[in-house]
Design a protein around this motif. Structure first.
Motif, PDB file in Angstrom:
ATOM      1  N   PRO A   1       0.827  -1.218   0.000  1.00 41.13           N
ATOM      2  CA  PRO A   1       0.000   0.000   0.000  1.00 41.13           C
ATOM      3  C   PRO A   1       0.859   1.264   0.000  1.00 41.13           C
ATOM      4  CG  PRO A   1      -0.854  -1.580   1.580  1.00 41.13           C
ATOM      5  CD  PRO A   1       0.442  -2.157   1.075  1.00 41.13           C
ATOM      6  N   GLN A   2       1.996   1.202   0.674  1.00 40.19           N
ATOM      7  CA  GLN A   2       2.880   2.367   0.716  1.00 40.19           C
ATOM      8  C   GLN A   2       3.418   2.701  -0.677  1.00 40.19           C
ATOM      9  OE1 GLN A   2       5.746   2.096   3.882  1.00 40.19           O
ATOM     10  NE2 GLN A   2       6.956   3.820   3.099  1.00 40.19           N
ATOM     11  N   TYR A   3       3.857   1.687  -1.397  1.00 44.89           N
ATOM     12  CA  TYR A   3       4.360   1.933  -2.752  1.00 44.89           C
ATOM     13  C   TYR A   3       3.231   2.347  -3.695  1.00 44.89           C
ATOM     14  CZ  TYR A   3       9.211   0.430  -2.033  1.00 44.89           C
ATOM     15  OH  TYR A   3      10.521   0.355  -1.635  1.00 44.89           O
ATOM     16  N   GLN A   4       2.059   1.783  -3.513  1.00 48.05           N
ATOM     17  CA  GLN A   4       0.924   2.212  -4.344  1.00 48.05           C
ATOM     18  C   GLN A   4       0.638   3.700  -4.108  1.00 48.05           C
ATOM     19  OE1 GLN A   4      -2.388  -0.424  -3.595  1.00 48.05           O
ATOM     20  NE2 GLN A   4      -1.617  -1.989  -5.015  1.00 48.05           N
ATOM     21  N   ALA A   5       0.677   4.116  -2.850  1.00 44.49           N
ATOM     22  CA  ALA A   5       0.434   5.531  -2.532  1.00 44.49           C
ATOM     23  C   ALA A   5       1.501   6.406  -3.180  1.00 44.49           C
ATOM     24  CB  ALA A   5       0.415   5.741  -1.021  1.00 44.49           C
ATOM     25  N   ILE A   6       2.746   5.978  -3.106  1.00 42.88           N
ATOM     26  CA  ILE A   6       3.844   6.760  -3.690  1.00 42.88           C
ATOM     27  C   ILE A   6       3.680   6.859  -5.210  1.00 42.88           C
ATOM     28  CG2 ILE A   6       6.334   6.630  -4.194  1.00 42.88           C
ATOM     29  CD1 ILE A   6       6.687   5.742  -1.220  1.00 42.88           C
ATOM     30  N   VAL A   7       3.293   5.767  -5.854  1.00 39.53           N
ATOM     31  CA  VAL A   7       3.084   5.800  -7.306  1.00 39.53           C
ATOM     32  C   VAL A   7       1.946   6.764  -7.655  1.00 39.53           C
ATOM     33  CG1 VAL A   7       2.247   4.439  -9.276  1.00 39.53           C
ATOM     34  CG2 VAL A   7       4.061   3.533  -7.807  1.00 39.53           C
ATOM     35  N   ARG A   8       0.838   6.699  -6.920  1.00 38.08           N
ATOM     36  CA  ARG A   8      -0.290   7.608  -7.200  1.00 38.08           C
ATOM     37  C   ARG A   8       0.121   9.069  -7.051  1.00 38.08           C
ATOM     38  NH1 ARG A   8      -5.240   4.957  -7.253  1.00 38.08           N
ATOM     39  NH2 ARG A   8      -5.235   2.892  -6.294  1.00 38.08           N
ATOM     40  N   GLN A   9       0.821   9.373  -5.984  1.00 34.87           N
ATOM     41  CA  GLN A   9       1.211  10.771  -5.750  1.00 34.87           C
ATOM     42  C   GLN A   9       2.254  11.229  -6.774  1.00 34.87           C
ATOM     43  OE1 GLN A   9       2.071  11.394  -1.501  1.00 34.87           O
ATOM     44  NE2 GLN A   9       0.550   9.833  -1.046  1.00 34.87           N
ATOM     45  N   ALA A  10       3.168  10.338  -7.124  1.00 33.06           N
ATOM     46  CA  ALA A  10       4.177  10.688  -8.137  1.00 33.06           C
ATOM     47  C   ALA A  10       3.496  10.954  -9.482  1.00 33.06           C
ATOM     48  CB  ALA A  10       5.212   9.578  -8.260  1.00 33.06           C
ATOM     49  N   CYS A  11       2.436  10.202  -9.785  1.00 36.93           N
ATOM     50  CA  CYS A  11       1.686  10.435 -11.028  1.00 36.93           C
ATOM     51  C   CYS A  11       1.028  11.813 -11.020  1.00 36.93           C
ATOM     52  CB  CYS A  11       0.595   9.371 -11.217  1.00 36.93           C
ATOM     53  SG  CYS A  11       1.209   7.835 -11.931  1.00 36.93           S
ATOM     54  N   GLU A  12       0.408  12.182  -9.905  1.00 36.09           N
ATOM     55  CA  GLU A  12      -0.234  13.501  -9.838  1.00 36.09           C
ATOM     56  C   GLU A  12       0.809  14.606  -9.973  1.00 36.09           C
ATOM     57  OE1 GLU A  12      -3.571  14.418  -9.531  1.00 36.09           O
ATOM     58  OE2 GLU A  12      -4.136  12.323  -9.767  1.00 36.09           O
ATOM     59  N   ALA A  13       1.946  14.413  -9.324  1.00 31.60           N
ATOM     60  CA  ALA A  13       3.001  15.426  -9.389  1.00 31.60           C
ATOM     61  C   ALA A  13       3.591  15.509 -10.798  1.00 31.60           C
ATOM     62  CB  ALA A  13       4.086  15.124  -8.358  1.00 31.60           C
ATOM     63  N   ALA A  14       3.780  14.361 -11.442  1.00 25.55           N
ATOM     64  CA  ALA A  14       4.320  14.355 -12.806  1.00 25.55           C
ATOM     65  C   ALA A  14       3.295  14.955 -13.776  1.00 25.55           C
ATOM     66  CB  ALA A  14       4.692  12.936 -13.230  1.00 25.55           C
ATOM     67  N   ASN A  15       2.028  14.721 -13.489  1.00 24.63           N
ATOM     68  CA  ASN A  15       0.944  15.324 -14.272  1.00 24.63           C
ATOM     69  C   ASN A  15       1.096  16.856 -14.287  1.00 24.63           C
ATOM     70  OD1 ASN A  15      -2.055  14.808 -15.304  1.00 24.63           O
ATOM     71  ND2 ASN A  15      -2.117  16.616 -13.999  1.00 24.63           N
ATOM     72  N   ASN A  16       1.349  17.408 -13.114  1.00 27.54           N
ATOM     73  CA  ASN A  16       1.482  18.862 -12.993  1.00 27.54           C
ATOM     74  C   ASN A  16       2.765  19.364 -13.641  1.00 27.54           C
ATOM     75  OD1 ASN A  16      -0.774  18.442 -11.513  1.00 27.54           O
ATOM     76  ND2 ASN A  16      -0.026  19.363  -9.622  1.00 27.54           N
ATOM     77  N   TRP A  17       3.819  18.564 -13.552  1.00 26.06           N
ATOM     78  CA  TRP A  17       5.080  18.937 -14.197  1.00 26.06           C
ATOM     79  C   TRP A  17       4.853  19.111 -15.694  1.00 26.06           C
ATOM     80  CZ3 TRP A  17       8.044  16.877 -18.106  1.00 26.06           C
ATOM     81  CH2 TRP A  17       9.339  17.391 -18.248  1.00 26.06           C
ATOM     82  N   MET A  18       4.154  18.143 -16.304  1.00 26.86           N
ATOM     83  CA  MET A  18       3.932  18.183 -17.752  1.00 26.86           C
ATOM     84  C   MET A  18       3.114  19.410 -18.164  1.00 26.86           C
ATOM     85  SD  MET A  18       2.342  15.243 -20.247  1.00 26.86           S
ATOM     86  CE  MET A  18       1.602  15.678 -21.840  1.00 26.86           C
ATOM     87  N   LEU A  19       2.014  19.622 -17.458  1.00 27.67           N
ATOM     88  CA  LEU A  19       1.135  20.743 -17.803  1.00 27.67           C
ATOM     89  C   LEU A  19       1.847  22.072 -17.565  1.00 27.67           C
ATOM     90  CD1 LEU A  19      -1.736  20.930 -18.876  1.00 27.67           C
ATOM     91  CD2 LEU A  19      -2.574  20.731 -16.535  1.00 27.67           C
ATOM     92  N   ALA A  20       2.543  22.173 -16.438  1.00 26.63           N
ATOM     93  CA  ALA A  20       3.240  23.421 -16.107  1.00 26.63           C
ATOM     94  C   ALA A  20       4.372  23.689 -17.092  1.00 26.63           C
ATOM     95  CB  ALA A  20       3.788  23.359 -14.672  1.00 26.63           C
ATOM     96  N   LYS A  21       5.047  22.626 -17.525  1.00 29.18           N
ATOM     97  CA  LYS A  21       6.136  22.852 -18.481  1.00 29.18           C
ATOM     98  C   LYS A  21       5.563  23.294 -19.824  1.00 29.18           C
ATOM     99  CE  LYS A  21      10.175  21.389 -20.851  1.00 29.18           C
ATOM    100  NZ  LYS A  21      10.237  20.543 -22.024  1.00 29.18           N
TER     101      LYS A  21
END
Lengths: 360, 360
Positions: free
Chosen positions: B257-277
């Motif tokens: 569950p910890q790694y699943q949470a990290i993957v989900r949050q990393a996806c949201e953060a990477a999502n914002n990186w792409m849009l912001a860039k």
């Protein structure tokens, strides 16, 4: 362009975390406290702080525990930054524009009247130089800030009477704070500071003429439309209000690179939670408000034009006195001009068609 | 409304992670591979996969290592989902609409012509039922998908000749894929599939009449404006194209569950990186394109209206045959109607003023 810096605690820090097998030190058990500047009744804004804390808990298997408090539980809402600054609490979830009295530059963190929309504000922060400027302004307070939430464009508030021209703003007692209030004061508005719970009776009695709050979902709960039926848009003073996680800098520096990375990613994820939730709950709330008899009105163009001129004059005054604000404002202005030129061909052109189509 | 489900691996899973002190098991050392459907030359889209992998590495102190590969390095771009499905690779970064041949419902994951803009698409996914529907369509393939990036509204592409009315679309050889191509085919366009490297010579020779790609930043690199100088907007077929991380479901279920949470949050953060860039690099690229002599043109309204009618007819045909698509499309349609009604008073009203102001 600072592409590599986005969410990175410095390349050296990240590499050290990878190279070092000192895992017990990388993920220590710690407990921090967070104060929000908002009450629990604003469940989306306050909920963003809770969501952030939950994400950190989940990403660390419960080893990094952050306890959240609403405004006033342990720290008054407007004193959140002071409490973080003096180390009374490790972190606050708050809009940096609450603290423009300390340094007007902090207003740029949340966004300013006639500033950027939510997406451009986020891009300016990470890729346009915003982060460096706002965190430079945070340095004297020993605070480090990370974006953590956005409301999107807010509404302009409920008015007892229709606003037909800029003349109608003169002497208007308007419950509005921050830079929007400062700008409107230049047009003769008398800004009022009233706690959310006291707004309804003040509007009903006519002690005030108008009140703005957030967006349809939060506004609906106050029931203001019953006593002030004209609901104006857009809230040009908050085109994309960004919230921040403000962290005591010494405490932040004590965190391992791994925990810093987790906090940054949890902030970005919580940011999306807030925006996505508002985008889901605001539309039906607006429909309910209109169905209940509230009159939805755009601000007359001359009022916005006058406000925009007043805001520009205000920024010039501040720029003359505050070099860091000037640096940040000039940077935001350049980003705004280029950003909105592209917006016109991209998002705005698409939204234009979609609005025309869904209306038809 | 599924507020609690947003980014949570199930309340039970999260609580187990907190309750259990089995830390060695919660953060095992693992190495996964990720294939992107895009070449490295699309540095923002491919970069999103790299950014995601870096975030996971940083959040786990290097214990969860994800190696990224560009399209074709080990898996061809359009076979990414198959490779994840059959377990050749653990995850892919890809738009789900590449796989509408398997199930048209997968198109709703990325977004459809005349669908939602980036923010509404994100909100629909997390709070409007999108996640459940698209992941139901992913189930037969043994894949679980998480949003990880968005391009924002794309451009309509470069055309050798001006498009003056819907008549000009007849027989037009247009390099365009996916549902946009399927819709335009109903208006007489002949959609072409051509690899990015071959587009320039094909346009120069007149083998094709037009080509669309992404937005100004990526489009500029292909140099198409030199041989096809009319640059049209908006790309109504991609109003807010969402990318996904597609994960082998069995592998996903093996993660703590910890790694699943990290993957989900990393996806949201990477999502914002792409849009912001993209929001930072597209504006100056558009300015350079216009300065270099490219003619920026809005699609004539009758072409968009005709495409919109064709798209609606297309969705009705698919809905009649595919109940899951119908469920998802109806859900998206309801979300779109209410969402854009609020948009008009909120974001759009603000953007309208800001565009008018920055132009003036």
């Amino acid at each position: 362009m600072k592409r590599r810096a986005f969410l990175t605690a410095g390349a050296a820090g990240a590499m050290a975390a990878v190279a070092s097998p000192a895992l017990a030190q990388s993920t220590p058990e710690i407990r921090w406290r967070l104060t929000s500047s908002f009450p629990k009744s604003l469940d989306t804004i306050y909920g963003t702080a809770e969501t952030f804390a939950r994400y950190v808990r989940e990403a660390t298997g419960g080893k990094f525990e952050i306890q959240t408090f609403s405004a006033g539980e342990i720290i008054p809402g407007l004193q959140a930054l002071d409490a973080v600054s003096n180390g009374s609490i490790e972190m606050a979830h708050t809009p940096t524009y609450f603290y423009t009295g300390k340094d007007m530059t902090l207003g740029l963190g949340t966004g300013i009247p006639f500033g950027l929309n939510s997406r451009l504000q986020h891009s300016w922060w990470h890729f346009g130089g915003g982060e460096a400027i706002v965190n430079e302004a945070m340095k004297p307070f020993g605070v480090y800030s990370i974006p953590c939430g956005n409301s999107g464009t807010q509404m302009g508030g409920f008015f007892r009477k229709e606003i037909k021209s800029v003349e109608d703003l003169k002497g208007l007692k308007f419950r509005i704070g921050g830079l929007g209030g400062a700008v409107l004061a230049k047009l003769g508005v008398v800004p009022q500071q009233i706690a959310p719970g006291d707004v309804y009776p003040a509007l009903e009695r006519g002690t005030i003429d108008a009140a703005e709050f957030v967006g349809p979902y939060d506004d609906e709960k106050l029931g203001l439309g019953k006593v002030a039926p004209y609901y104006y848009y857009p809230g040009w003073w908050e085109g994309g209000a960004m919230l921040h996680l403000c962290i005591n800098a010494a405490k932040w520096n004590e965190l391992t690179p791994q925990y810093q990375a987790i906090v940054r990613q949890a902030c970005e994820a919580a940011n999306n939670w807030m925006l996505a939730k508002y985008d889901a709950v605001n539309p039906p709330a607006l429909a309910r408000l209109v169905n209940s008899g509230v009159h939805l009105r755009p601000f007359p163009l001359d009022t916005i034009d006058a406000a925009q001129k007043a805001a520009t004059a205000f920024y010039a005054e501040v720029s003359a006195k505050n070099p860091l604000f000037k640096k940040g404002y000039d940077s935001m202005l350049a980003f705004r001009k280029e950003g909105y030129t592209w917006w016109q061909a991209g998002e705005y052109a698409y939204d234009s068609y979609m609005i025309r189509m869904t209306r038809g």
